[in-house]
Write a protein that holds these residues in place. Structure first.
Motif, PDB file in Angstrom:
ATOM      1  N   SER A   5       0.804  -1.211   0.000  1.00  0.00           N
ATOM      2  CA  SER A   5       0.000   0.000   0.000  1.00  0.00           C
ATOM      3  C   SER A   5       0.841   1.267   0.000  1.00  0.00           C
ATOM      4  O   SER A   5       0.316   2.345  -0.199  1.00  0.00           O
ATOM      5  CB  SER A   5      -0.948  -0.004   1.199  1.00  0.00           C
ATOM      6  OG  SER A   5      -0.191  -0.100   2.380  1.00  0.00           O
ATOM      7  N   SER A   6       2.130   1.125   0.228  1.00  0.00           N
ATOM      8  CA  SER A   6       2.987   2.301   0.253  1.00  0.00           C
ATOM      9  C   SER A   6       4.315   1.968  -0.416  1.00  0.00           C
ATOM     10  O   SER A   6       4.636   0.807  -0.662  1.00  0.00           O
ATOM     11  CB  SER A   6       3.236   2.741   1.699  1.00  0.00           C
ATOM     12  OG  SER A   6       4.076   1.785   2.351  1.00  0.00           O
ATOM     13  N   MET A   7       5.091   3.006  -0.684  1.00  0.00           N
ATOM     14  CA  MET A   7       6.420   2.807  -1.237  1.00  0.00           C
ATOM     15  C   MET A   7       7.253   1.978  -0.264  1.00  0.00           C
ATOM     16  O   MET A   7       7.998   1.093  -0.677  1.00  0.00           O
ATOM     17  CB  MET A   7       7.083   4.163  -1.529  1.00  0.00           C
ATOM     18  CG  MET A   7       8.454   4.019  -2.125  1.00  0.00           C
ATOM     19  SD  MET A   7       8.476   3.239  -3.748  1.00  0.00           S
ATOM     20  CE  MET A   7       8.440   4.679  -4.773  1.00  0.00           C
ATOM     21  N   GLU A   8       7.109   2.244   1.020  1.00  0.00           N
ATOM     22  CA  GLU A   8       7.867   1.488   2.025  1.00  0.00           C
ATOM     23  C   GLU A   8       7.513  -0.003   1.981  1.00  0.00           C
ATOM     24  O   GLU A   8       8.389  -0.865   2.070  1.00  0.00           O
ATOM     25  CB  GLU A   8       7.599   2.057   3.414  1.00  0.00           C
ATOM     26  CG  GLU A   8       8.424   1.388   4.491  1.00  0.00           C
ATOM     27  CD  GLU A   8       8.210   2.020   5.870  1.00  0.00           C
ATOM     28  OE1 GLU A   8       8.427   1.297   6.850  1.00  0.00           O
ATOM     29  OE2 GLU A   8       7.839   3.196   5.950  1.00  0.00           O
ATOM     30  N   ASP A   9       6.226  -0.319   1.828  1.00  0.00           N
ATOM     31  CA  ASP A   9       5.813  -1.722   1.718  1.00  0.00           C
ATOM     32  C   ASP A   9       6.411  -2.372   0.472  1.00  0.00           C
ATOM     33  O   ASP A   9       6.854  -3.520   0.511  1.00  0.00           O
ATOM     34  CB  ASP A   9       4.288  -1.838   1.649  1.00  0.00           C
ATOM     35  CG  ASP A   9       3.603  -1.525   2.968  1.00  0.00           C
ATOM     36  OD1 ASP A   9       4.277  -1.513   4.021  1.00  0.00           O
ATOM     37  OD2 ASP A   9       2.383  -1.286   2.937  1.00  0.00           O
ATOM     38  N   ALA A  10       6.420  -1.630  -0.633  1.00  0.00           N
ATOM     39  CA  ALA A  10       6.980  -2.160  -1.879  1.00  0.00           C
ATOM     40  C   ALA A  10       8.477  -2.400  -1.729  1.00  0.00           C
ATOM     41  O   ALA A  10       9.006  -3.430  -2.178  1.00  0.00           O
ATOM     42  CB  ALA A  10       6.696  -1.204  -3.035  1.00  0.00           C
ATOM     43  N   GLU A  11       9.170  -1.471  -1.085  1.00  0.00           N
ATOM     44  CA  GLU A  11      10.610  -1.634  -0.857  1.00  0.00           C
ATOM     45  C   GLU A  11      10.882  -2.828   0.053  1.00  0.00           C
ATOM     46  O   GLU A  11      11.818  -3.593  -0.184  1.00  0.00           O
ATOM     47  CB  GLU A  11      11.202  -0.353  -0.268  1.00  0.00           C
ATOM     48  CG  GLU A  11      11.268   0.768  -1.269  1.00  0.00           C
ATOM     49  CD  GLU A  11      11.707   2.098  -0.664  1.00  0.00           C
ATOM     50  OE1 GLU A  11      11.820   2.202   0.583  1.00  0.00           O
ATOM     51  OE2 GLU A  11      11.938   3.039  -1.446  1.00  0.00           O
ATOM     52  N   GLU A  85       5.467  -2.226  -9.765  1.00  0.00           N
ATOM     53  CA  GLU A  85       4.882  -1.041 -10.393  1.00  0.00           C
ATOM     54  C   GLU A  85       5.015   0.185  -9.492  1.00  0.00           C
ATOM     55  O   GLU A  85       5.327   1.276  -9.960  1.00  0.00           O
ATOM     56  CB  GLU A  85       3.416  -1.301 -10.735  1.00  0.00           C
ATOM     57  CG  GLU A  85       2.806  -0.167 -11.524  1.00  0.00           C
ATOM     58  CD  GLU A  85       1.411  -0.485 -12.033  1.00  0.00           C
ATOM     59  OE1 GLU A  85       0.581   0.437 -12.013  1.00  0.00           O
ATOM     60  OE2 GLU A  85       1.161  -1.628 -12.433  1.00  0.00           O
ATOM     61  N   ARG A  86       4.819  -0.001  -8.214  1.00  0.00           N
ATOM     62  CA  ARG A  86       4.950   1.128  -7.281  1.00  0.00           C
ATOM     63  C   ARG A  86       6.380   1.654  -7.287  1.00  0.00           C
ATOM     64  O   ARG A  86       6.612   2.853  -7.204  1.00  0.00           O
ATOM     65  CB  ARG A  86       4.546   0.722  -5.873  1.00  0.00           C
ATOM     66  CG  ARG A  86       4.584   1.894  -4.920  1.00  0.00           C
ATOM     67  CD  ARG A  86       3.911   1.631  -3.604  1.00  0.00           C
ATOM     68  NE  ARG A  86       2.489   1.410  -3.669  1.00  0.00           N
ATOM     69  CZ  ARG A  86       1.559   2.370  -3.746  1.00  0.00           C
ATOM     70  NH1 ARG A  86       1.929   3.622  -3.794  1.00  0.00           N
ATOM     71  NH2 ARG A  86       0.289   2.075  -3.770  1.00  0.00           N
ATOM     72  N   LEU A  87       7.360   0.756  -7.409  1.00  0.00           N
ATOM     73  CA  LEU A  87       8.769   1.160  -7.385  1.00  0.00           C
ATOM     74  C   LEU A  87       9.220   1.826  -8.676  1.00  0.00           C
ATOM     75  O   LEU A  87      10.077   2.688  -8.656  1.00  0.00           O
ATOM     76  CB  LEU A  87       9.667  -0.057  -7.100  1.00  0.00           C
ATOM     77  CG  LEU A  87       9.565  -0.599  -5.677  1.00  0.00           C
ATOM     78  CD1 LEU A  87      10.233  -1.954  -5.579  1.00  0.00           C
ATOM     79  CD2 LEU A  87      10.163   0.385  -4.689  1.00  0.00           C
ATOM     80  N   SER A  88       8.642   1.418  -9.817  1.00  0.00           N
ATOM     81  CA  SER A  88       9.169   1.945 -11.078  1.00  0.00           C
ATOM     82  C   SER A  88       8.121   2.455 -12.052  1.00  0.00           C
ATOM     83  O   SER A  88       8.474   2.895 -13.132  1.00  0.00           O
ATOM     84  CB  SER A  88       9.998   0.863 -11.785  1.00  0.00           C
ATOM     85  OG  SER A  88       9.163  -0.205 -12.193  1.00  0.00           O
ATOM     86  N   GLY A  89       6.862   2.378 -11.702  1.00  0.00           N
ATOM     87  CA  GLY A  89       5.824   2.788 -12.634  1.00  0.00           C
ATOM     88  C   GLY A  89       5.444   1.629 -13.533  1.00  0.00           C
ATOM     89  O   GLY A  89       6.104   0.594 -13.545  1.00  0.00           O
ATOM     90  N   PRO A  90       4.373   1.772 -14.310  1.00  0.00           N
ATOM     91  CA  PRO A  90       3.945   0.656 -15.173  1.00  0.00           C
ATOM     92  C   PRO A  90       4.948   0.382 -16.266  1.00  0.00           C
ATOM     93  O   PRO A  90       5.687   1.260 -16.701  1.00  0.00           O
ATOM     94  CB  PRO A  90       2.604   1.152 -15.742  1.00  0.00           C
ATOM     95  CG  PRO A  90       2.637   2.630 -15.594  1.00  0.00           C
ATOM     96  CD  PRO A  90       3.520   2.936 -14.420  1.00  0.00           C
ATOM     97  N   ARG A  91       4.966  -0.887 -16.691  1.00  0.00           N
ATOM     98  CA  ARG A  91       5.822  -1.252 -17.824  1.00  0.00           C
ATOM     99  C   ARG A  91       5.279  -0.589 -19.069  1.00  0.00           C
ATOM    100  O   ARG A  91       4.097  -0.290 -19.164  1.00  0.00           O
ATOM    101  CB  ARG A  91       5.802  -2.770 -18.024  1.00  0.00           C
ATOM    102  CG  ARG A  91       6.394  -3.525 -16.864  1.00  0.00           C
ATOM    103  CD  ARG A  91       6.265  -5.008 -17.097  1.00  0.00           C
ATOM    104  NE  ARG A  91       6.514  -5.706 -15.861  1.00  0.00           N
ATOM    105  CZ  ARG A  91       7.208  -6.826 -15.764  1.00  0.00           C
ATOM    106  NH1 ARG A  91       7.685  -7.385 -16.835  1.00  0.00           N
ATOM    107  NH2 ARG A  91       7.408  -7.394 -14.614  1.00  0.00           N
TER     108      ARG A  91
END
Length: 96
Positions: A5-11, A85-91
């Motif tokens: 749900s957040s950038m931190e979760d994705a990381e 996707e959260r880390l780099s945006g959609p392909r």
């Protein structure tokens, strides 16, 4: 973690993916060969969201690897894709 749900979760998910790769040489070596990094440079690279997205791209590139990773963590393969996707945006060619 059902969905990052957040950038931190994705990381966090991506760092766990990196740990998953590093746990076995047969998983880590192809990743290192693809990225051109060595074991000594992984720690520094791990602070870069683009690198973390590449970790998730690598895991997502193999159905068996993705399913093993997702199963070990108790997350859905879709959660891995959402974190990437959260880390780099959609392909390219994908809409968000």
């Amino acid at each position: 973690m059902a969905r990052p749900s957040s950038m931190e979760d994705a990381e966090t998910l991506a760092l766990r993916a990196l740990g998953f790769l590093a746990a076995e040489a047969e998983r880590l070596e192809p990743f290192l060969a693809t990225t051109g990094l060595g074991p000594a440079t992984l720690r520094a690279a791990a602070s870069d969201p683009g690198f973390l997205a590449a970790v998730l791209d690598h895991i997502s590139g193999s159905d068996s690897l993705l399913l093993e990773f997702a199963g070990n963590l108790g997350v859905s393969p879709e959660a891995v894709a959402q974190a990437r996707e959260r880390l780099s945006g959609p392909r390219p060619g994908e809409s968000s």
